[in-house]
Design a protein around this motif. Sequence first.
Motif, PDB file in Angstrom:
ATOM      1  N   ASN A  33     -40.362 -31.196 106.213  1.00  0.00           N
ATOM      2  CA  ASN A  33     -41.575 -31.940 105.859  1.00  0.00           C
ATOM      3  C   ASN A  33     -42.300 -31.371 104.651  1.00  0.00           C
ATOM      4  N   ASN A  34     -42.002 -30.113 104.318  1.00  0.00           N
ATOM      5  CA  ASN A  34     -42.723 -29.447 103.239  1.00  0.00           C
ATOM      6  C   ASN A  34     -41.884 -29.211 101.997  1.00  0.00           C
ATOM      7  N   SER A  57     -41.984 -28.290  96.421  1.00  0.00           N
ATOM      8  CA  SER A  57     -42.845 -28.447  97.587  1.00  0.00           C
ATOM      9  C   SER A  57     -43.311 -29.892  97.713  1.00  0.00           C
ATOM     10  N   ALA A  58     -43.511 -30.324  98.962  1.00  0.00           N
ATOM     11  CA  ALA A  58     -44.076 -31.637  99.223  1.00  0.00           C
ATOM     12  C   ALA A  58     -45.589 -31.565  99.378  1.00  0.00           C
ATOM     13  N   ASN A  59     -46.102 -30.374  99.584  1.00  0.00           N
ATOM     14  CA  ASN A  59     -47.550 -30.181  99.714  1.00  0.00           C
ATOM     15  C   ASN A  59     -47.889 -28.725  99.374  1.00  0.00           C
ATOM     16  N   PRO A  60     -48.421 -28.447  98.156  1.00  0.00           N
ATOM     17  CA  PRO A  60     -48.755 -29.417  97.101  1.00  0.00           C
ATOM     18  C   PRO A  60     -47.494 -29.994  96.478  1.00  0.00           C
ATOM     19  N   LEU A  61     -47.591 -31.199  95.985  1.00  0.00           N
ATOM     20  CA  LEU A  61     -46.416 -31.928  95.549  1.00  0.00           C
ATOM     21  C   LEU A  61     -45.865 -31.392  94.232  1.00  0.00           C
ATOM     22  N   ASN A 281     -45.550 -38.841 102.376  1.00  0.00           N
ATOM     23  CA  ASN A 281     -46.888 -38.929 102.969  1.00  0.00           C
ATOM     24  C   ASN A 281     -47.564 -40.267 102.665  1.00  0.00           C
ATOM     25  N   GLU A 302     -46.503 -41.549  89.920  1.00  0.00           N
ATOM     26  CA  GLU A 302     -47.073 -41.991  91.192  1.00  0.00           C
ATOM     27  C   GLU A 302     -47.308 -43.498  91.158  1.00  0.00           C
TER      28      GLU A 302
END
Length: 306
Positions: A33-34, A57-61, A281, A302
Amino acid sequence: MKWKKKGLIFVTEGRHSWAQTHAMIPTPEFINNNCLRFYVTVCDKQGIGRIGYVDVSANPLCKVIQVAESPILDIGDPGTFDENGILVTSIVNLPDGTKYLYYVGFEIGTKIRYRLLTGLAISRDNGKSFARMQKTPILERSDQELYFRGGPFVIYENGSFRMWYVGGNKWLTINGKEMPVYTINYLESNDGITWDKYGKVCIDIVNENEHGFGRPYIIKHDGKYKMFYSIRVKYLGYRLGYAESTDGINWIRKDQDIGINVSESGWDSEAVCYSAVIKINDQYYMFYNGNEFGKTGFGWAELVEW
């Protein structure tokens, strides 16, 4: 659609002898997920491509976490169809944990510039290593697709494999240089390994300014299949295109709706190509290459509005 460009994520910049330039055809999958892994093709000083990866990373993207220290798939043995370079185009995660990585082998010709045929590598250890299914192409040349059977995007759906790829058997002279001519075609397979000789054309050349397409990427959204692909435009290079379908076979082109083009300056000022669109997300993002077939790395945008 409307997209907001977010900038570059990764440029190879001579990290290793096998990874001097390019980060071509970003092909994403979720590690967890990250973390997102992008399989990419990078090139050595001779321009020969090998497959590595970039974890972000997915968070922070889109913060780079890790970059491959060695190729996850190297070039083929001397005399094989992929001895002069390989291009990653699709990753499929099967229910039993097996990963199928589809790629294109670059075969240099003498009376033609090159051939592009499709290979398959398989991982049974969760992506730690990949091994070729066979040393020959899984999409071999055929009478109607003599020079090009590459650029595949594959999904596993309802127990079968569906592939969209570029196929063709013609060349066109543009500014004194022979350039490939090909369409986006469609095939199905029970095992992801054995495919028919001939695909159904689903994205065809529609005007004199086009001469081919780049790796398609398909998502399902709002009850439709949505395809993002690259258009090879005469005298300009790559631009992005878009099409919709209810069955994944019959498509309506809506290139005017893509909502993203080259920038006025910078890394994607001459071309935009090889896009992948995924949901993170509850938000959709596009990852793509810019100038010189990804020599300037890959970046992201985005989605603001469908």
